[in-house]
Design an enzyme around this catalytic site. Structure first.
Site, short mmCIF file in Angstrom:
data_model
loop_
_atom_site.label_atom_id
_atom_site.label_comp_id
_atom_site.label_asym_id
_atom_site.label_seq_id
_atom_site.Cartn_x
_atom_site.Cartn_y
_atom_site.Cartn_z
N GLN A 79 -19.53 -45.53 -15.65
CA GLN A 79 -19.51 -44.15 -15.16
C GLN A 79 -20.59 -43.87 -14.12
OE1 GLN A 79 -19.62 -41.35 -18.44
NE2 GLN A 79 -17.93 -42.36 -19.50
N HIS A 144 -22.29 -40.49 -19.01
CA HIS A 144 -22.62 -39.06 -19.11
C HIS A 144 -23.77 -38.66 -18.21
CE1 HIS A 144 -20.53 -38.20 -23.23
NE2 HIS A 144 -19.78 -38.94 -22.42
N GLU A 236 -15.20 -27.52 -23.00
CA GLU A 236 -15.60 -26.12 -22.92
C GLU A 236 -15.60 -25.57 -21.51
OE1 GLU A 236 -18.84 -26.19 -26.65
OE2 GLU A 236 -19.46 -25.57 -24.63
N TYR A 246 -26.14 -23.67 -25.03
CA TYR A 246 -24.69 -23.78 -25.15
C TYR A 246 -24.26 -24.69 -26.30
CZ TYR A 246 -24.53 -20.79 -21.20
OH TYR A 246 -24.69 -19.68 -20.40
N TYR A 257 -15.91 -39.66 -31.97
CA TYR A 257 -14.82 -40.60 -31.71
C TYR A 257 -14.44 -41.39 -32.96
CZ TYR A 257 -15.65 -39.45 -26.83
OH TYR A 257 -15.79 -38.77 -25.65
#
Length: 356
Positions: A79, A144, A236, A246, A257
């Site tokens: 990623q 991430h 979200e 949040y 997972y």
């Protein structure tokens, strides 16, 4: 008019529901290697980032040309890689832009932001680059990063940062940039009115995020809209407010997972609840404003969604582009008002979307 009639018919037959509407697409460019973001240039054409590390200029006729860009500390794997290119609000005069990317090494990396200038003449190059932000702490792994960015009305820059996946508890810690949205000036300084200037991470604007993949400032409503990935479920949509928490990972609609609970709570006192959530996950991966609506691209969901605000709440107006059967990495609406979408593959496309 057709959309409105279909929507009213759907409500009459089934109650509140979403309709799979159609939209035309036009291919602008093909064979882009995992494109991540796009920006429309005032002189015509587009800048497209490829996650592997290339910045590409795409002409309106689809011709592609590499833009010279030097990022010595770029880390590209899984990623990790080159992320967002965002033009400055006064780009036509200054030629300044900002670029987010993963910096460092496999075992010590995080999200960085550089500022530079795009040359006036083609072939383009990005010159006078300087680092204006490095997220800390350095971490192991390649997951991430967040890395979406938006300019606020006061000229400051918001940068979204992921939780690093296995470091999710740090999303609640105010001495770490992981799992945060940060706010900096154009030069990289910390604004004096940031909410946590007394901490070791004074750039923090909001916290408790997992992996932010959509971030945009709505100047008409003076609002910051954001979306982020949950784990299994619990993607979200939020309105970002200064200093707010949040919830990740202490409150979430998603599960791990493995099937285990991340938290027994979907909401907690002092935590901002999402305005809208996707369960099962569709993996939202791009956010844009179009005629007052929100456009959301989805990776796992392989669709473009349009959300309308009704009586102060975001509601799904319809699903688009499902017939493409393509993972969608980004959606962008430029100064021209055209809707652009990037597909996510090693043969990625830049598409223009025309709504009926």
């Amino acid at each position: 008019m057709k959309r409105a009639l279909k929507f009213l018919l759907c409500i009459a037959l089934y109650g509140v529901c979403a309709v799979a509407y159609s939209a035309e697409t036009r291919v602008i460019a093909e064979k882009l290697n995992f494109p991540w973001s796009v920006a429309e240039l005032p002189e015509g054409g587009y800048l497209v980032t490829e996650r592997g590390g290339k910045l590409v200029h795409v002409a309106e006729n689809g011709t592609k040309q590499a833009v010279t860009l030097s990022i010595p500390d770029l880390y590209a794997e899984a990623q990790a890689g080159l992320f967002e290119v965002l033009l400055s609000p006064d780009f036509s005069r200054s030629r300044e832009l900002v670029i987010s990317y993963s910096c460092g090494t496999k075992h010590a990396n995080n999200t960085c932001v550089i500022r530079g200038k795009l040359s006036l003449q083609q072939p383009y190059s990005v010159i006078e680059t300087q680092n204006i932000f490095t997220a800390l702490p350095k971490k192991d792994g390649a997951a991430h990063y967040g890395a979406r960015m938006t300019w606020l009305g006061d000229g400051t820059l918001l940068v979204a940062l992921g939780d690093g996946f296995v470091y999710r508890e740090q999303a609640q810690l105010l001495d770490s940039h992981l799992g945060k949205v940060v706010r900096i000036t154009r030069s990289g300084a910390t604004p004096e009115d940031n909410p946590y200037t007394h901490t070791k991470a004074p750039q923090i604007f909001s916290y408790g995020h997992r992996n932010v993949q959509g971030l945009i400032y709505d100047k008409d409503r003076d609002a910051i809209w954001q979306h982020e990935h949950g784990p299994r479920g619990g993607d979200e949509l939020n309105r970002i407010e200064k200093g707010a928490n949040y919830g990740w990972p202490i409150a979430t609609y998603g599960i791990d997972y493995t099937g285990a609970k991340v938290s027994p709570f979907v909401d907690l006192p002092g935590v901002k609840a999402p305005l809208y959530q996707w369960t099962p996950s569709l993996a939202p991966a791009g956010l844009a404003l179009y005629e007052g609506d929100l456009l959301v691209a989805h990776l796992a969901g392989k669709r473009l969604q349009r959300l309308q605000m009704t009586a102060g709440h975001w509601e799904l107006e319809g699903d688009y582009l499902q017939g493409l059967n393509q993972r969608l990495r980004a959606v962008y609406v430029g100064p021209s008002g055209r809707v652009l979408v990037l597909t996510d593959s090693n043969e990625g496309q830049l598409l223009e979307v025309i709504f009926e």
